[in-house]
Design an enzyme around this catalytic site. Structure first.
Site, PDB file in Angstrom:
ATOM      1  N   GLU A 282      26.234 -10.379 -70.559  1.00  0.00           N
ATOM      2  CA  GLU A 282      27.348 -11.773 -69.847  1.00  0.00           C
ATOM      3  C   GLU A 282      26.984 -12.769 -71.324  1.00  0.00           C
ATOM      4  O   GLU A 282      26.772 -12.696 -72.134  1.00  0.00           O
ATOM      5  CB  GLU A 282      26.225 -13.023 -69.527  1.00  0.00           C
ATOM      6  CG  GLU A 282      26.331 -14.064 -69.895  1.00  0.00           C
ATOM      7  CD  GLU A 282      25.576 -15.285 -68.975  1.00  0.00           C
ATOM      8  OE1 GLU A 282      24.305 -14.817 -68.765  1.00  0.00           O
ATOM      9  OE2 GLU A 282      25.440 -16.052 -68.608  1.00  0.00           O
TER      10      GLU A 282
ATOM     11  N   ASP B 129      21.628 -14.215 -69.525  1.00  0.00           N
ATOM     12  CA  ASP B 129      20.637 -15.422 -69.604  1.00  0.00           C
ATOM     13  C   ASP B 129      19.508 -15.729 -67.729  1.00  0.00           C
ATOM     14  O   ASP B 129      20.267 -15.620 -67.154  1.00  0.00           O
ATOM     15  CB  ASP B 129      21.476 -16.547 -69.552  1.00  0.00           C
ATOM     16  CG  ASP B 129      22.280 -16.702 -71.373  1.00  0.00           C
ATOM     17  OD1 ASP B 129      21.703 -15.574 -71.869  1.00  0.00           O
ATOM     18  OD2 ASP B 129      22.756 -17.212 -71.737  1.00  0.00           O
TER      19      ASP B 129
ATOM     20  N   ASP C 120      19.234 -18.207 -67.107  1.00  0.00           N
ATOM     21  CA  ASP C 120      19.456 -19.583 -66.649  1.00  0.00           C
ATOM     22  C   ASP C 120      19.912 -19.767 -65.526  1.00  0.00           C
ATOM     23  O   ASP C 120      20.760 -18.747 -64.879  1.00  0.00           O
ATOM     24  CB  ASP C 120      20.175 -21.054 -67.919  1.00  0.00           C
ATOM     25  CG  ASP C 120      21.185 -20.147 -68.503  1.00  0.00           C
ATOM     26  OD1 ASP C 120      21.455 -18.908 -67.801  1.00  0.00           O
ATOM     27  OD2 ASP C 120      22.250 -20.559 -69.373  1.00  0.00           O
TER      28      ASP C 120
ATOM     29  N   ASP D 195      23.792 -20.602 -64.944  1.00  0.00           N
ATOM     30  CA  ASP D 195      24.685 -19.566 -64.785  1.00  0.00           C
ATOM     31  C   ASP D 195      24.822 -18.037 -65.004  1.00  0.00           C
ATOM     32  O   ASP D 195      24.744 -17.195 -64.585  1.00  0.00           O
ATOM     33  CB  ASP D 195      25.488 -20.241 -66.654  1.00  0.00           C
ATOM     34  CG  ASP D 195      26.826 -21.484 -66.779  1.00  0.00           C
ATOM     35  OD1 ASP D 195      26.705 -21.988 -65.289  1.00  0.00           O
ATOM     36  OD2 ASP D 195      27.197 -22.003 -67.206  1.00  0.00           O
TER      37      ASP D 195
END
Ligand code: 0RA
Length: 686
Positions: free
Chosen positions: A458, A531, A533, A535
């Site tokens: 990503e 990540d 998180d 997103d």
């Protein structure tokens, strides 16, 4: 550890004291009838102990693995025996309980396991079923047996892998009982009471020497039990968790018709009620339910003797042939084909199709990598003729709904034609050729797919770190910009126009959809690195959706992985440490600070982001981009030190529902799902 224990056990079995006890059953007349020479008995029992030892030495060979998956497989194995009774028409309910002490109980109201002396084994049949490998089916007269893949290895395997197991067989008014430790009987089968009921009750505690985790998950068990209840409409299955005081009952009078509705409950159906077809030829009962929805993917789930045949086989081939031929004939006969230039193909008749095919085969031959592909050649024409004939009748009976289906198929054909043109165009531009690998791919130097791996990363900045940190000999990096297209809502030509997706296909080199060929894949491992998180989790789900819908074989072959970057960073002076989960963080803080108040720290860090005390700074780790290349290599990419999660599909129907929920048109079910699972999303597996 397991090994030394079994060896001791084997030695003990030879001892004469134990031998004497075992051949003198006192409590039961029947058992006394079959007296057997002690020598023979001990020979048998050594044989048995060797078998159990083999199972304990290589548990994965019998149950797949010793992770959570294998653990739950123990329950399925016991339940499958009850399902065999149900398929024979002897059992109407199965009750599964997760007990407070961590054991599981499975009780059925079948005939009970026979207890008379087994002629060649010289012991109670019950003991033979419970201790001899593959003995379960030996004298089972039901004709359709659960024996595909890892199924049907026998309840003796569960016994061998349990710290203890207790079985009660209710037969002829008696309660017969035996208890085992790691598969070895503690004493002969005995009668412990009277009863009016019939059936079998098995309780076992998985051995923590064998399994990494021994906690059963309600939802995991519920998925398989629900599936079994859909497939056996007369059966009532209950699941109870005594720890959580939670219970669910599965009983679907509509059987696989309700199954199809359940799979599609977030989609819009083109017909009022699924088409239901049933018939039997050559001792092979065939049952199919199908309907069409307004999506672009097809979902066909096939079962043989209640086992999901993930890899398909002759029954699926027969079904597809019947569907294509019958719908095509009907379309032409009813003058529904307007655009004569486009010819309808097999794929077109499956766009938006959801179907469940459940057949029973007396002697199934399972083939394929995971032994979930039906090989019996006679089955193709059986399924083809039952489906073909009955589908034709349905279409003639329901002209309005039939028209809606055919029109949908024609739209699919037109879209396919458009996609072909788009593909031709890109081919001419050479975009999908391997000679034209995407510019941002940093390929590895070796050419051997078995040893090469690719990271789908990503973001460009993390991609940059990964390029610097990797071992370029065998690790390729493909950075992905932002969010890729949601393929759940797009037809093929749109998908092929998307740059990020094109880059993935081209880099992997194995094609897409029906033309996907696992043999052409350029990497042995495909590792998704995002990540930790919100997103990142969205991008991971988008990527998984793409792989699930258009390269499912990659997942089924166990080649897709999810990288596990650390979740926290702990700093004290110059010392810096990355931490991967909350338990580990708690341990480390305890070590650095002493025991008091550590739980609060974990909670605070989790919620607030950062926290410092006594010179220890704990921060929630924000993203891959925060690490320099060397740290990224050490924590997340070095095969010696990294953890990667393998993506598996245990239950394709449930996975389909999950993607439909997460990625489909309907916002409401997605919000509900995310709210319900917010806490767990980090551990999402499909
Ligand atoms: C062998 C023979 C028969 C039944 C069974 C095994 C049996 C095994 C299990 C395991 C769980 N539940 C079970 N129920 C039955 C046939 C017995 C007969 O012919 O009466």
């Amino acid at each position: 550890m397991a090994k030394s224990r079994s060896k001791k056990a084997a030695a003990k079995g030879k001892g004469s004291a134990k031998k004497e006890k075992l051949i003198k059953p006192q409590t039961q007349k029947e058992l006394q009838k079959g007296s057997i020479a002690g020598g023979e008995y001990s020979a048998q029992s050594i044989h048995v102990l060797k078998g159990l030892e083999a199972v304990r030495k290589r548990p994965a060979m019998y149950i797949g693995d010793v992770s959570s998956r294998g653990l739950h497989h123990l329950v399925y194995e016991v339940v499958d025996n009850s399902i065999d009774e149900a398929m024979g028409g002897y059992c109407t309910r199965i009750d599964v309980t997760i007990n407070k002490n961590g054991s599981v109980t499975v009780e059925d109201d079948g005939r009970g396991i026979p207890t008379e002396i087994h002629p060649s084994e010289g012991r109670s049949a019950l003991e033979v079923v419970m201790t001899v490998l593959h003995a379960g089916g030996k004298f089972d007269k039901s004709s359709y047996k659960v024996s595909g893949g890892l199924h049907g290895v026998g309840v003796s395997v569960v016994n061998a892998l349990s710290e203890w197991l207790e079985v009660e067989s209710y037969r002829d008014g008696q309660v017969y009982f035996q208890k085992y430790k790691r598969g070895e009987p503690e004493e002969p089968v005995k009668v412990i009471g009277k009863t009016a009921k019939h059936g079998t009750k098995t309780t076992f505690l998985p051995d923590s020497d064998i399994f990494k985790k021994t906690v059963f998950k309600f939802d995991t068990l519920a998925e398989r039990l629900r599936e079994l209840a859909f497939l056996n409409k007369d059966l009532v299955i209950t699941l109870k968790d005594e720890k959580e005081n939670h219970e669910e009952s599965f009983h679907f009078e509509g059987g696989i018709v309700e199954f199809v509705q359940y799979i599609d409950d977030k989609r819009k159906s083109l017909i009022k009620k699924p088409i239901y077809i049933t018939g039997e030829m050559e001792n092979t009962p065939v049952e199919v339910a199908l309907q069409y929805n307004d999506s672009y993917s097809d979902n066909i789930f096939t079962y043989v003797n209640n086992i999901n045949t993930h890899e398909g086989g002759t029954h699926l081939v027969g079904f597809k042939a019947a569907l294509t031929r019958t719908l095509n004939n009907y379309a032409f006969k009813s003058n529904l084909v307007k655009n004569k230039k486009i010819s309808l193909q097999g794929d077109d008749f499956r766009e938006g199709l959801t179907a469940v095919i459940s057949i029973k085969v007396p002697e199934p031959q399972f083939e394929g990598q995971t032994k979930t592909k039906l090989g019996n050649s006679e089955t193709k024409s059986i399924v083809e003729s039952i489906i073909g004939e009955n589908l034709r009748l349905w279409l003639e009976d329901k002209p309005n709904e039939a028209k809606r289906i055919i029109e949908k198929c024609m739209r699919a054909a037109e879209a396919r034609e458009a996609a072909r043109q788009a593909r031709d165009l890109t081919r001419r531009k050479n975009a999908l050729e391997i000679s034209n690998l995407p510019g941002k791919l940093a390929d590895c130097s070796i050419n051997d797919p078995e040893h090469a791996e690719i990271y789908l990363v990503e973001g460009d900045s993390a991609g940059g770190s990964a390029k610097q940190g990797r071992d370029r000999r065998f690790q390729a990096i493909l950075p992905l910009k932002g969010k890729i297209l949601n393929v759940e809502k797009a037809r093929m030509h749109k998908i092929l126009e998307n740059d990020e997706i094109k880059a993935i296909f081209t880099a992997l080199g194995a094609g897409i959809g029906d033309s996907f060929d696992l043999n052409r894949i350029r990497y042995g491992k495909i590792i998704i690195m995002c990540d930790a998180d919100v997103d990142g989790s969205h991008i991971r789900t988008l990527l998984l959706t793409l792989l699930f819908r258009h390269m499912r074989q990659l997942i089924e072959a166990g080649r897709v992985y999810i990288a596990q970057p650390p979740l926290f960073k702990v700093k004290k002076g110059k010392h810096e440490e990355y931490v991967f989960d909350e338990d580990e963080l708690e341990r480390i803080i305890k070590k650095l600070k002493g025991t008091k108040g550590t739980e609060d720290v974990v909670k605070e860090v989790t919620e607030e982001g950062a926290m410092s005390m006594n010179g220890i700074v704990v921060s929630r780790f924000k993203g891959l981009g925060e690490m320099n290349p060397e740290q990224l290599w050490q924590t997340t990419m070095n095969p010696e030190t990294r953890t990667v999660l393998q993506v598996t599909i245990d239950n394709a129907a449930e996975a389909d529902r999950l993607f439909q929920t997460l990625m489909g048109d309907n916002v409401e079910p997605r919000r509900e799902f995310i709210e319900k699972n917010a806490k767990y999303v980090r551990n999402l597996d499909i």
